[in-house]
Design an enzyme around this catalytic site. Structure first.
Site: not given
Ligand code: ARG
Ligand code: GLU
Length: 713
Positions: A83, A644, A219
């Site tokens: 991502h 991330s 990921d």
């Molecule tokens: N929750 C993770 C973050 O905050 C992954 C986000 C990307 N994935 C998604 N399904 N939107 O960035």
């Molecule tokens: N998916 C998050 C990011 O893009 C990390 C997840 C979190 O917030 O801990 O940094």
């Protein structure tokens, strides 16, 4: 018996107390190093950060300002999340070669794909410059003047601090203005795409599984840093050579077990761990519910269209994911704050704080802090809520309004900077909005508009709304705007922006959509923003003093500075958790779980054929653990957005995992970290290597790395 219980309790408090926190890598000596060693770490603080020899920090660059990455080979190969590499992968994709769907693997270096505007930044050194930045500040009484002086001092130290020609100096504030640190950095601008798995692996589970454990997402994506002949940063040239890092992370093939030591290094963006209870109450009771309700409405509309129409699904998938990400996080955060009694815990702390102030004889300095917080938070609440409504409805979630808002800013550019600036910005907008319109569907946005504008009119604090919005006929208003405005299609949009400033502004102001945005924005700028900014400045000053007081009155507490997108270290253990009564989540998932979630043809849970074959044949090579293939694992590392792509390393500093998320029950950790349920989610490195080697046939990349067996020595 009682004594044993007490001992046990002490022990629990002790081990829990050793977790949580995002620490500055140059300041780990002492308390942190001791805790880390107690948790099982075998390397030293000096191996993590040193200016005299290469250390872990030399292998962990910031990835394009928002994510983290790590160097995993002597030839500048870096690893980050799928991502985080998403935009780059998408930019190289077309209908002929769709790398998002099929994945991409450069089989030799010549095939690696350059990316405009993609950079990685290394930290060269970390230097405390608090004295220089606060020089002469204490004598100034006006808060605004203070801030101005601080800015001037920061510019001065940045300009004078010694560095090499190809490096940069950046000053950042810590502990809300109580400490200032200068980072000498190196930013590499030639970063090429090396590999990415298909989205069915890199984004497996998509939004349904986002923020959720048990998780089965691969990921990750890979890039390579290129440098000039002297190994220094430079922009893209085909003559550039692979960067030789000062340090790269060996990759462990031995994996992890529950209770193993883990450490995560990266660039967490923002946390607010030291807010007073009033602020947390505002988040739980006011701002989070408002933001969640708005996004809930927008997402329901989009989802309805996406389910019925495949073209719309493609157009809105990425936008939907973006809106859904924080929507889901806030829901988890609010629930977690309530369930863990965060407000009560803060209130108890505040009682203790008040007592400590008295004991220390500091009433003059700190005695009124909490009362002042209470007063200012009561005063700011309606403004803060109004601000969130404006931002969520106008600037973010209604496409016509957010486009209109960009034009509103364009009109302001003309007013403040004149014709030339106006024209430059206008041309940029015309160019950049081409992509916007490709993914814009008028029918979807019209429905979103109708819902969101009604929420705005009915639920935002009435005293700050334009009369035209209260009890309006929202349906009629919507139909009028979407039938008359030129902001709903690219060709019309371009005619609207053709000509000199005078004719453009005239056309704009005659447009029904634009006029509506302008009435909302003018109203916001007059009735909400100035007062919000005024109170917020006071709250910022209070927070700085509150932080100073906590540092002074609790000298032995584990107080770490809130995240601010600078390099941090967090550590803990591989650990499962109990999300609810009678349920315990194991800390590791396996490929078997991918197959359990498999839904043929589903856009979130389909599984690539090749992966099913490998699973059926149990063809896991050297990456299996007792005949099963690990996919993800969780730990008690304290992370947030920006982490991330962060490396998770073992007790010896070998790479074992790649951070990409947190568990839903623990997303409150940005405000209140509770070691019993806050967990970060990582991809197991053995899954990464398996996908690269067995699935993609890119073994040459694995051969570039240094694979180690720390547990089988
Ligand atoms: N929750 C993770 C973050 O905050 C992954 C986000 C990307 N994935 C998604 N399904 N939107 O960035
Ligand atoms: N998916 C998050 C990011 O893009 C990390 C997840 C979190 O917030 O801990 O940094």
């Amino acid at each position: 018996m009682k004594f044993i219980k007490l001992l046990l309790l002490l022990f629990v408090i002790q081990t829990q107390a050793q977790q949580g926190g995002m620490w500055i890598p140059s300041l780990l000596n002492g308390m942190n190093e001791t805790e880390m060693k107690n948790l099982g770490m075998k390397i030293s603080a000096d191996d993590i950060y040193s200016v005299n020899h290469s250390s872990l920090k030399d292998a962990v660059p910031h990835f394009n300002g928002g994510c983290t990455s790590e160097v995993i080979s002597p030839k500048g190969l870096i690893l980050t999340n799928h991502h985080c590499g998403f935009d780059a992968i998408q930019n190289h994709s077309s209908t002929e070669h769709d790398y998002l769907t099929d994945g991409f693997w450069a089989m030799k270096m010549e095939d690696e794909l350059p990316n405009e505007n993609l950079v990685v930044t290394f930290i060269v050194s970390i230097n405390d410059v608090t004295t220089q930045v606060l020089d002469g500040v204490a004598l100034i009484t006006s808060e605004a003047e203070k801030q101005k002086k601080i800015q001037e001092n920061m510019t001065k130290v940045s300009a004078s601090f010694p560095k090499e020609a190809w490096q940069e100096n950046k000053v950042r504030t810590f502990f809300e203005g109580n400490q200032y640190i200068l980072f000498v950095t190196e930013t590499f601008k030639d970063v090429r795409l090396v590999g990415a798995p298909p989205s069915l692996i890199g984004k497996f589970g998509s939004d349904t599984d986002n923020w959720v454990w048990p998780r089965h997402t691969g990921d990750f994506s890979m890039f390579r840093i290129y440098a000039d002949k002297n190994n220094h940063p430079t922009t893209y040239s085909k003559d550039n050579i692979p960067y030789t890092p000062k340090h790269f992370l060996p990759v462990s093939l031995d994996g992890i077990q529950e209770d193993d030591f883990t450490m995560v290094m990266g660039y967490p963006g923002k946390t607010q761990e030291y807010l007073p209870s009033f602020a947390v109450a505002q988040i739980v009771n006011e701002t989070n519910p408002a933001k969640i309700e708005i996004r809930d409405a927008a997402l329901k509309v989009q989802d309805g269209f996406m389910r019925k129409d495949n073209a719309i699904k493609i157009q809105y998938a990425s936008k939907y994911a973006g809106v859904a990400n924080y929507w889901k996080k806030w829901i988890g955060e609010s629930q977690g704050l309530k369930k863990s009694n965060a407000i009560g815990i803060k209130q108890n702390f505040e009682k203790d704080f008040q007592q400590k102030v008295i004991t220390a004889g500091k009433q003059n300095e700190y005695g009124n802090l909490l009362a002042e917080f209470g007063k200012n938070y009561t005063e700011i609440t309606p403004y803060a809520v109004s601000r969130d409504y404006f931002s969520e409805v106008v600037a973010k979630n209604t496409e016509l309004l957010s486009l209109g808002y960009k034009l509103y800013q364009l009109e302001q550019v003309f007013a403040t900077k004149g014709e030339q600036a106006f024209n430059d910005r206008k041309e940029n907008l015309i160019k950049s909005q081409e992509d916007f319109f490709k993914d814009f569907n008028k029918n979807v946005d019209e429905k979103v508009f109708e819902q969101l504008i009604a929420l705005y009119g009915n639920k935002a604090p009435k005293q700050f709304l334009p009369a035209s919005l209260i009890n309006a006929d929202y349906k009629k208003l919507t139909t009028l705007i979407y039938s008359k405005s030129k902001l709903v299609d690219y060709a019309k949009f371009k005619t609207l922006l053709s000509g000199d400033s005078k004719s453009v502004l005239k056309k704009l102001n005659a447009d029904k959509g634009y006029a509506f945005v302008k009435s909302l924005a003018d109203n916001y700028n007059k009735n909400v923003a100035p007062k919000y900014d005024e109170i917020n400045l006071k709250i910022t000053a209070l927070q700085r003093t509150y932080m100073k007081a906590q540092l002074e009155l609790y000298p032995n507490s584990r107080i770490f500075p809130d995240a601010n997108s600078t390099l941090r270290v967090t550590y803990g253990k591989v650990k499962g958790y109990a999300p609810k009564d009678a349920t315990y989540y194991n800390p590791v998932t396996y490929l078997d779980g991918v197959m359990e979630k498999y839904v043929p043809g589903d856009y979130e849970f389909d599984v690539p054929k090749k992966l099913i074959e490998l699973y059926n044949n149990k063809d896991y090579g050297q990456y299996a653990d007792n005949g099963k293939l690990p996919v993800c694992f969780i730990g008690t590392n304290h992370t947030t957005g920006g982490n991330s792509g962060s490396p998770a390393v073992d007790a010896e500093g070998n790479l074992i995992g790649l951070n990409f998320d947190r568990v839903w029950e623990g997303t409150m950790s940005d405000i209140h970290y509770d070691p019993s349920i806050c967990r970060n989610v990582m991809v197991d490195m053995r899954y990464v290597l398996f996908i690269v080697d067995k699935f993609a046939g890119a073994k040459h990349l694995v051969d570039e790395m240094k694979l180690v067996h720390p547990k089988k020595k």
